[in-house]
Design an enzyme around this catalytic site. Structure first.
Site, mmCIF file in Angstrom:
data_model
loop_
_atom_site.group_PDB
_atom_site.id
_atom_site.type_symbol
_atom_site.label_atom_id
_atom_site.label_comp_id
_atom_site.label_asym_id
_atom_site.label_seq_id
_atom_site.Cartn_x
_atom_site.Cartn_y
_atom_site.Cartn_z
ATOM 1 N N SER A 1 11.485 -2.010 -2.650
ATOM 2 C CA SER A 1 10.750 -0.940 -1.973
ATOM 3 C C SER A 1 9.676 -1.465 -1.015
ATOM 4 O O SER A 1 9.471 -0.850 0.049
ATOM 5 C CB SER A 1 10.155 0.034 -2.991
ATOM 6 N N HIS B 1 15.714 4.451 -2.720
ATOM 7 C CA HIS B 1 15.516 3.924 -1.370
ATOM 8 C C HIS B 1 15.992 4.892 -0.299
ATOM 9 O O HIS B 1 15.398 4.956 0.788
ATOM 10 C CB HIS B 1 16.204 2.565 -1.251
ATOM 11 N N ASP C 1 6.665 3.463 -9.409
ATOM 12 C CA ASP C 1 7.986 3.101 -9.937
ATOM 13 C C ASP C 1 7.809 2.163 -11.136
ATOM 14 O O ASP C 1 8.122 0.976 -11.064
ATOM 15 C CB ASP C 1 8.793 2.429 -8.823
ATOM 16 N N HIS D 1 4.035 -0.408 -8.285
ATOM 17 C CA HIS D 1 4.783 -1.333 -9.149
ATOM 18 C C HIS D 1 5.836 -2.001 -8.276
ATOM 19 O O HIS D 1 7.024 -1.712 -8.353
ATOM 20 C CB HIS D 1 5.437 -0.591 -10.319
ATOM 21 N N ASP E 1 -3.071 -4.028 -11.895
ATOM 22 C CA ASP E 1 -2.388 -2.897 -12.512
ATOM 23 C C ASP E 1 -2.196 -1.790 -11.488
ATOM 24 O O ASP E 1 -3.139 -1.362 -10.813
ATOM 25 C CB ASP E 1 -3.223 -2.383 -13.684
ATOM 26 N N GLY E 2 -0.963 -1.324 -11.370
ATOM 27 C CA GLY E 2 -0.652 -0.334 -10.360
ATOM 28 C C GLY E 2 -1.279 1.024 -10.603
ATOM 29 O O GLY E 2 -1.686 1.708 -9.666
ATOM 30 N N GLU F 1 1.352 -5.612 -7.983
ATOM 31 C CA GLU F 1 2.276 -6.184 -8.955
ATOM 32 C C GLU F 1 1.468 -6.986 -9.966
ATOM 33 O O GLU F 1 0.709 -7.885 -9.593
ATOM 34 C CB GLU F 1 3.306 -7.076 -8.270
#
Length: 285
Positions: free
Chosen positions: A99, A18, A168, A41, A142-143, A117
């Site tokens: 995030s 972060h 991530d 993600h 799906d990311g 997500e």
């Protein structure tokens, strides 16, 4: 997939991620043109450090809580703590921003954010967290596939020349996770080559990451920077000894901004044997 970030919210890896994410956002916001951010993600976007999952691990005590108990000197760390404070002012004293929240906090009214997500429960919580935020679009998908579907970004009639992609993943496949992550980065660079890309990864033993470093160097980015923070010597293969970010096409002088921040994080959060590094895999042209 069984991973839940709530167990790890606010830990040392979140601090590194972060702090860096806010620095990237501030660099984007320094120019007037609108920008776009994709969080592949995203998780639920907002966590509570007093719930059963966070209390079970207690990892925030060695991360954000330790920084909050200290008078930090570095501006990047102060910026991070200001963001956490703003989150708690809005959502309560035990809140911790994920995030997506950090992106929404740091970017501007003209900017747009897409959050992906795959887990239904987490995606529902993410929608709830941003139900009154028109800048944020939530995608239950799906990311990795999102880099092919959502890039180059366009929202309405606006095409975005500048932006950021944060990847991530949970690393439930451990080192095997790098294969889809690197493939997604390659696809993203093909579709939106001028963007900045940030891939977070855990560090157990650095020597096990050598194939990843070599593959990252071969990606078709103009520049590539490694940013790592180890809490202890990486001589144990059974625990996460630290974490890192692979930054592709990072903004100018980001390394200079992160150098003192890494030094202070290592001093305040690290155990004996703690280490940090910023290393260019490919220097800017």
């Amino acid at each position: 997939m069984n991973y839940r970030h709530a167990f790890h919210a606010g830990n040392h890896a979140d601090v590194l991620k972060h702090v860096t994410l806010l620095a990237l956002c501030d660099a984007l916001a320094a120019k007037p043109a609108p920008c776009f951010a994709l969080d592949t993600h995203a998780g639920r976007g907002l966590y509570r450090l007093d719930d059963a999952q966070a209390q079970r691990t207690g990892e925030a005590a060695g991360g954000v809580a330790r920084l909050q108990a200290t008078d930090v000197r570095d501006p990047a760390l102060a910026r991070y703590l200001d963001a956490v404070r703003a989150c708690r002012d809005a959502h309560g004293a035990a809140a911790y921003p994920g995030s997506p929240w950090m992106l929404a906090h740091a970017l501007r009214a003209q900017d747009r954010i897409a959050c992906c997500e795959l887990q239904a429960e987490e995606a529902d919580a993410l929608r709830s967290a941003f139900r009154e935020e028109p800048r944020v679009a939530v995608h239950a998908r799906d990311g990795y596939a999102a880099l092919g579907a959502l890039l180059p970004p366009r929202v309405g009639k606006t095409r975005f020349a500048r932006g950021l992609v944060l990847i991530d993943p949970p690393y439930e496949q451990q080192l095997d996770e790098f294969k889809p992550a690197l493939a997604a980065l390659r696809e993203g660079l093909r579709r939106w080559p001028q963007a900045t890309y940030a891939l977070w990864y855990p560090v157990r033993q650095r020597r096990a990451l050598q194939p990843f470093y070599r593959a990252a160097t071969a990606l078709p980015a103009k520049s590539a920077l490694l940013c790592e923070l180890l809490m202890r010597a990486d001589d144990s293969p059974l625990r996460m000894n630290g974490s890192g970010l692979l930054l592709l096409n990072p903004p100018w002088r980001l390394d200079a901004a992160l150098t003192p921040a890494l030094r202070e994080m290592r001093a305040l959060l690290g155990e004996p044997g703690a280490d940090s590094r910023l290393e260019w895999l490919r220097t800017p042209p």
